[in-house]
Design an enzyme around this catalytic site. Structure first.
Site, PDB file in Angstrom:
ATOM      1  N   ALA A  67       0.864  -1.180   0.000  1.00 40.26           N
ATOM      2  CA  ALA A  67       0.000   0.000   0.000  1.00 40.26           C
ATOM      3  C   ALA A  67       0.901   1.230   0.000  1.00 40.26           C
ATOM      4  O   ALA A  67       2.066   1.152   0.400  1.00 40.26           O
ATOM      5  CB  ALA A  67      -0.867  -0.020   1.251  1.00 40.26           C
ATOM      6  N   GLY A 112       0.531  -5.049   0.701  1.00 38.21           N
ATOM      7  CA  GLY A 112      -0.649  -5.164  -0.172  1.00 38.21           C
ATOM      8  C   GLY A 112      -0.334  -5.794  -1.514  1.00 38.21           C
ATOM      9  O   GLY A 112      -1.197  -6.429  -2.121  1.00 38.21           O
ATOM     10  N   GLU A 115      -0.362  -9.414  -0.901  1.00 38.29           N
ATOM     11  CA  GLU A 115      -1.762  -9.824  -0.692  1.00 38.29           C
ATOM     12  C   GLU A 115      -2.517  -9.917  -2.015  1.00 38.29           C
ATOM     13  O   GLU A 115      -3.336 -10.812  -2.216  1.00 38.29           O
ATOM     14  CB  GLU A 115      -2.448  -8.825   0.249  1.00 38.29           C
ATOM     15  CG  GLU A 115      -1.830  -8.840   1.635  1.00 38.29           C
ATOM     16  CD  GLU A 115      -2.464  -7.820   2.565  1.00 38.29           C
ATOM     17  OE1 GLU A 115      -2.172  -6.620   2.420  1.00 38.29           O
ATOM     18  OE2 GLU A 115      -3.256  -8.222   3.421  1.00 38.29           O
ATOM     19  N   GLU A 135       4.357  -5.416   7.258  1.00 37.77           N
ATOM     20  CA  GLU A 135       3.557  -4.345   7.875  1.00 37.77           C
ATOM     21  C   GLU A 135       3.841  -4.122   9.363  1.00 37.77           C
ATOM     22  O   GLU A 135       3.860  -2.981   9.840  1.00 37.77           O
ATOM     23  CB  GLU A 135       2.052  -4.639   7.699  1.00 37.77           C
ATOM     24  CG  GLU A 135       1.520  -4.372   6.307  1.00 37.77           C
ATOM     25  CD  GLU A 135       1.566  -5.591   5.392  1.00 37.77           C
ATOM     26  OE1 GLU A 135       2.382  -6.502   5.647  1.00 37.77           O
ATOM     27  OE2 GLU A 135       0.789  -5.627   4.426  1.00 37.77           O
TER      28      GLU A 135
HETATM   29  N1  CO8 Z   1       4.572   3.322  -0.394  1.00 35.67           N
HETATM   30  C1  CO8 Z   1       4.936   4.493  -0.922  1.00 35.67           C
HETATM   31  N2  CO8 Z   1       6.086   4.681  -1.622  1.00 35.67           N
HETATM   32  C2  CO8 Z   1       6.861   3.605  -1.788  1.00 35.67           C
HETATM   33  C3  CO8 Z   1       6.516   2.331  -1.255  1.00 35.67           C
HETATM   34  C4  CO8 Z   1       5.303   2.208  -0.541  1.00 35.67           C
HETATM   35  N3  CO8 Z   1       4.874   1.028  -0.040  1.00 35.67           N
HETATM   36  N4  CO8 Z   1       7.514   1.466  -1.567  1.00 35.67           N
HETATM   37  C5  CO8 Z   1       8.436   2.176  -2.272  1.00 35.67           C
HETATM   38  N5  CO8 Z   1       8.040   3.468  -2.402  1.00 35.67           N
HETATM   39  C6  CO8 Z   1       8.744   4.551  -3.097  1.00 35.67           C
HETATM   40  C7  CO8 Z   1       9.914   5.053  -2.263  1.00 35.67           C
HETATM   41  O1  CO8 Z   1       9.480   5.956  -1.280  1.00 35.67           O
HETATM   42  C8  CO8 Z   1      10.784   5.664  -3.329  1.00 35.67           C
HETATM   43  O2  CO8 Z   1      10.244   6.914  -3.677  1.00 35.67           O
HETATM   44  P1  CO8 Z   1      11.224   8.217  -3.733  1.00 35.67           P
HETATM   45  O3  CO8 Z   1      12.190   7.895  -4.846  1.00 35.67           O
HETATM   46  O4  CO8 Z   1      10.278   9.324  -4.049  1.00 35.67           O
HETATM   47  O5  CO8 Z   1      11.882   8.295  -2.423  1.00 35.67           O
HETATM   48  C9  CO8 Z   1      10.574   4.741  -4.526  1.00 35.67           C
HETATM   49  O6  CO8 Z   1       9.342   4.055  -4.275  1.00 35.67           O
HETATM   50  C10 CO8 Z   1      11.665   3.709  -4.656  1.00 35.67           C
HETATM   51  O7  CO8 Z   1      11.760   3.020  -3.421  1.00 35.67           O
HETATM   52  P2  CO8 Z   1      13.148   2.809  -2.646  1.00 35.67           P
HETATM   53  O8  CO8 Z   1      14.075   3.947  -2.900  1.00 35.67           O
HETATM   54  O9  CO8 Z   1      12.818   2.490  -1.210  1.00 35.67           O
HETATM   55  O10 CO8 Z   1      13.670   1.506  -3.417  1.00 35.67           O
HETATM   56  P3  CO8 Z   1      14.661   0.398  -2.867  1.00 35.67           P
HETATM   57  O11 CO8 Z   1      14.995  -0.441  -4.054  1.00 35.67           O
HETATM   58  O12 CO8 Z   1      15.753   0.972  -2.070  1.00 35.67           O
HETATM   59  O13 CO8 Z   1      13.741  -0.490  -1.837  1.00 35.67           O
HETATM   60  C11 CO8 Z   1      11.795  -1.685  -1.134  1.00 35.67           C
HETATM   61  C12 CO8 Z   1      12.676  -1.232  -2.314  1.00 35.67           C
HETATM   62  C13 CO8 Z   1      12.556  -2.701  -0.271  1.00 35.67           C
HETATM   63  C14 CO8 Z   1      10.559  -2.346  -1.717  1.00 35.67           C
HETATM   64  C15 CO8 Z   1      11.420  -0.477  -0.276  1.00 35.67           C
HETATM   65  O14 CO8 Z   1      10.902   0.546  -1.120  1.00 35.67           O
HETATM   66  C16 CO8 Z   1      10.381  -0.751   0.768  1.00 35.67           C
HETATM   67  O15 CO8 Z   1      10.690  -1.307   1.802  1.00 35.67           O
HETATM   68  N6  CO8 Z   1       9.122  -0.339   0.538  1.00 35.67           N
HETATM   69  C17 CO8 Z   1       8.037  -0.479   1.478  1.00 35.67           C
HETATM   70  C18 CO8 Z   1       7.592  -1.908   1.621  1.00 35.67           C
HETATM   71  C19 CO8 Z   1       6.499  -2.037   2.652  1.00 35.67           C
HETATM   72  O16 CO8 Z   1       6.683  -1.808   3.814  1.00 35.67           O
HETATM   73  N7  CO8 Z   1       5.296  -2.417   2.210  1.00 35.67           N
HETATM   74  C20 CO8 Z   1       4.144  -2.589   3.037  1.00 35.67           C
HETATM   75  C21 CO8 Z   1       3.309  -1.349   3.036  1.00 35.67           C
HETATM   76  S1  CO8 Z   1       1.948  -1.393   4.161  1.00 35.67           S
HETATM   77  C22 CO8 Z   1       0.794  -2.328   3.356  1.00 35.67           C
HETATM   78  O17 CO8 Z   1       0.988  -2.777   2.254  1.00 35.67           O
HETATM   79  C23 CO8 Z   1      -0.499  -2.538   4.065  1.00 35.67           C
HETATM   80  C24 CO8 Z   1      -1.545  -3.218   3.193  1.00 35.67           C
HETATM   81  C25 CO8 Z   1      -2.903  -2.733   3.570  1.00 35.67           C
HETATM   82  C26 CO8 Z   1      -4.028  -3.193   2.674  1.00 35.67           C
HETATM   83  C27 CO8 Z   1      -3.795  -2.959   1.189  1.00 35.67           C
HETATM   84  C28 CO8 Z   1      -4.237  -1.609   0.766  1.00 35.67           C
HETATM   85  C29 CO8 Z   1      -4.030  -1.396  -0.732  1.00 35.67           C
END
Ligand code: CO8
Length: 261
Positions: A67, A112, A115, A135
Site C-alpha cells: 500500500a 498489499g 496480498e 507491515e
Molecule cells: N509506499 C509508498 N512509496 C513507496 C513504497 C510504498 N509502499 N515502496 C516504495 N516506495 C517509493 C519510495 O518511497 C521511493 O520513492 P522516492 O524515490 O520518491 O523516495 C521509490 O518508491 C523507490 O523506493 P526505494 O528507494 O525504497 O527503493 P529500494 O529499491 O531501495 O527499496 C523496497 C525497495 C525494499 C521495496 C522499499 O521501497 C520498501 O521497503 N518499501 C516499502 C515496503 C512495505 O513496507 N510495504 C508494506 C506497506 S503497508 C501495506 O501494504 C499494508 C496493506 C494494507 C491493505 C492494502 C491496501 C491497498
C-alpha cells in the site's frame, strides 16, 4: 490495449487479458487511484466473455511494494477501514472471477502487493521476486486478506514467521514453502505466465470455473459441506456441451474441440 488508466494498463491478446501495474516512480505502491483503476480494469474483464485467463503483473523491477505508505500514514481509523475495504473488494473479486488469474511476479511483492498476488489462482515468480508482509515493522498488520490467505496457503508456523518477524522469501524459497506455483528465471516470468495461460485456455471454461469454485470453497468451509458443493458442481458439468464433447472425444480417441458452452 483495451484500457489505459493512470496507474494500470489493460491489454487483451487472443483470449488472455493482462493488467500491468504501472506506477514506476513508487515501485507500483497501491495508492487509492491505482486501486480505483484496478476496479475499473477488472470490471471491463468481467464483462468481456472472450477473456479466458487474466494475468496480473508489474514491471521487471517490482510487482508492487505494498500500500502507499505516504498516502496512508495520516489516515484515521475510518479512512484506514475504507482503504482496507477497497483492497479486500479487489482481492475478493479476483478470487471469485470465473476465470483463472495468474500473478506474474518480478521484484518485490510486499504488503498489499503480496496480498494481491495471494488472491490470484497461480503465482509465477522470478528467482529474485521477493514476497513479504512487513507491515508489523511499520506499526500495522496486513489489511487486504494477507493474514488469512497466507495462513491457509502455507500454514500458521510459516505465516507467523513472515508476518510477525517480517521474514521475506525469494522466488525459490516461496516455491519450496508452497507460496508460489512456479519459480523461473527473472527474464522468463512473463513468457512463462503467457505459456501457462495458453495451456489453461485449452481447457473447457466451465469445468475450469467449477474447479476454481470448488477448491476456493474447500479453503473456507468444512469438508462435508464442501463435498455437497462439489457434488452439485460435478452434476452441473453434465449440462454443458463441453462435457459431452470431452467424453466423446475420449471415446473416439481424438483431441476435444471445446465450444466453451
Ligand atoms: N509506499 C509508498 N512509496 C513507496 C513504497 C510504498 N509502499 N515502496 C516504495 N516506495 C517509493 C519510495 O518511497 C521511493 O520513492 P522516492 O524515490 O520518491 O523516495 C521509490 O518508491 C523507490 O523506493 P526505494 O528507494 O525504497 O527503493 P529500494 O529499491 O531501495 O527499496 C523496497 C525497495 C525494499 C521495496 C522499499 O521501497 C520498501 O521497503 N518499501 C516499502 C515496503 C512495505 O513496507 N510495504 C508494506 C506497506 S503497508 C501495506 O501494504 C499494508 C496493506 C494494507 C491493505 C492494502 C491496501 C491497498
Amino acid at each position: 490495449m483495451i484500457g489505459e488508466f493512470k496507474n494500470v494498463l489493460l491489454k487483451k491478446e487472443d483470449n488472455i487479458a493482462t493488467i500491468t501495474l504501472n506506477r514506476p516512480t513508487a515501485l507500483n505502491a497501491l495508492c487509492n487511484d491505482l486501486n480505483d483503476d484496478m476496479i475499473e480494469a477488472i470490471n471491463i474483464i468481467r464483462q468481456d466473455l472472450d477473456i479466458r485467463v487474466l494475468i496480473i503483473t508489474g514491471s521487471e523491477k517490482a510487482f508492487a511494494a505494498g500500500a502507499d505508505i505516504k498516502e496512508m500514514m495520516d489516515s484515521n481509523l475510518f479512512e484506514a477501514e475504507r482503504t482496507s475495504e477497497k483492497a479486500h473488494f479487489i482481492n475478493d473479486t479476483l478470487e471469485s472471477l470465473p476465470i483463472p488469474v495468474i500473478a506474474a511476479v518480478n521484484g518485490p511483492a510486499l504488503g498489499g502487493g503480496c496480498e494481491l498476488s495471494l488472491a490470484c489462482d497461480f503465482r509465477i515468480a522470478g528467482e529474485n521476486a521477493m514476497f513479504g508482509l512487513p507491515e508489523v515493522g511499520i506499526g500495522v498488520i496486513p489489511g487486504a486478506g494477507g493474514t488469512q490467505r497466507l495462513t491457509k496457503m502455507i500454514g500458521a508456523v510459516k505465516a507467523k514467521e513472515m508476518v510477525m518477524s517480517g521474514k521475506m522469501v525469494k522466488g525459490r524459497e516461496a516455491y519450496e514453502i508452497g507460496l508460489v506455483t512456479k519459480c523461473v528465471a527473472d527474464e522468463e516470468v512473463m513468457e512463462e505466465a503467457v505459456k501457462y495461460a495458453k495451456k489453461l485456455c485449452q481447457k473447457p471454461a466451465s469445468a475450469l470455473q467449477f474447479a476454481k469454485s470448488a477448491i476456493n470453497y474447500a479453503v473456507d468451509n468444512d469438508i462435508n459441506t464442501g463435498k455437497r458443493f462439489e457434488k452439485a458442481l460435478f452434476s452441473s458439468c453434465f449440462s454443458t456441451e463441453d462435457q459431452k464433447e470431452g467424453m466423446k472425444a475420449f471415446t473416439e480417441k481424438r483431441r476435444p474441440e471445446y465450444s466453451n458452452k
